[in-house]
Motif scaffolding. Sequence first.
Motif, PDB file in Angstrom:
ATOM      1  N   VAL A   4      -9.106  -8.742   4.792  1.00 14.52           N
ATOM      2  CA  VAL A   4      -8.585  -9.234   6.059  1.00 14.52           C
ATOM      3  C   VAL A   4      -7.346 -10.084   5.814  1.00 14.52           C
ATOM      4  O   VAL A   4      -7.185 -10.682   4.761  1.00 14.52           O
ATOM      5  CB  VAL A   4      -9.636 -10.058   6.847  1.00 14.52           C
ATOM      6  N   ASN A   5      -6.468 -10.157   6.826  1.00 16.38           N
ATOM      7  CA  ASN A   5      -5.258 -10.971   6.702  1.00 16.38           C
ATOM      8  C   ASN A   5      -5.527 -12.401   7.159  1.00 16.38           C
ATOM      9  O   ASN A   5      -6.660 -12.766   7.461  1.00 16.38           O
ATOM     10  CB  ASN A   5      -4.098 -10.326   7.466  1.00 16.38           C
ATOM     11  N   LYS A  12      -4.103  -3.300   7.129  1.00 16.44           N
ATOM     12  CA  LYS A  12      -3.747  -1.885   7.254  1.00 16.44           C
ATOM     13  C   LYS A  12      -3.299  -1.308   5.920  1.00 16.44           C
ATOM     14  O   LYS A  12      -3.515  -0.144   5.618  1.00 16.44           O
ATOM     15  CB  LYS A  12      -2.641  -1.724   8.290  1.00 16.44           C
ATOM     16  N   GLU A  13      -2.628  -2.131   5.102  1.00 15.29           N
ATOM     17  CA  GLU A  13      -2.162  -1.659   3.800  1.00 15.29           C
ATOM     18  C   GLU A  13      -2.860  -2.425   2.682  1.00 15.29           C
ATOM     19  O   GLU A  13      -3.395  -3.510   2.894  1.00 15.29           O
ATOM     20  CB  GLU A  13      -0.642  -1.778   3.665  1.00 15.29           C
TER      21      GLU A  13
END
Length: 159
Positions: A4-5, A12-13
């Motif tokens: 997770v960011n 996504k990447e």
Amino acid sequence: SLTVNAAGQTRKEKVILPSSLKGTKPNSIPNKKAEDPSAGKVKTSSLATTGQGLSGFYLIPPRVTFGVLKEGCTYATTVIMKNVGVNFSRFRVKQPPPHTGLTVMYTPGPVGLQVELEIEIFAMVIGRKDAGGLEEVSHNIEILTETDTLLLPVKANIL
């Protein structure tokens, strides 16, 4: 987290980890680890939790580019070899072949914090009669340490 960011959303990447976190160094070949019973080991609680042994060297800068050189002249630059381990370490340099014009000057012996390597090049063009343009000299200097073999790429263009 790698999944997770910072906002808590799924990434996504894929996250690209730096080589320092992966435990590998750029331009190096690991040696087969031979246990040396006479080598001093540091056994402290701060080092007991690390998954990897703290040893090895880093080169600053990691590559040398001399640029355009005048034929028949000698040029030199300094590379710092930093010991990132907790113990003294030794190394030796495999001198480049004479046709490259490269020599490496250093003080042998155990390295505490760092040592300076002086990279010297005598700019010469070998075996070309039509030397009207630039000739590129490129060589990887091999530095053999206790834990791995470091490769120091050196490039120059001779006018």
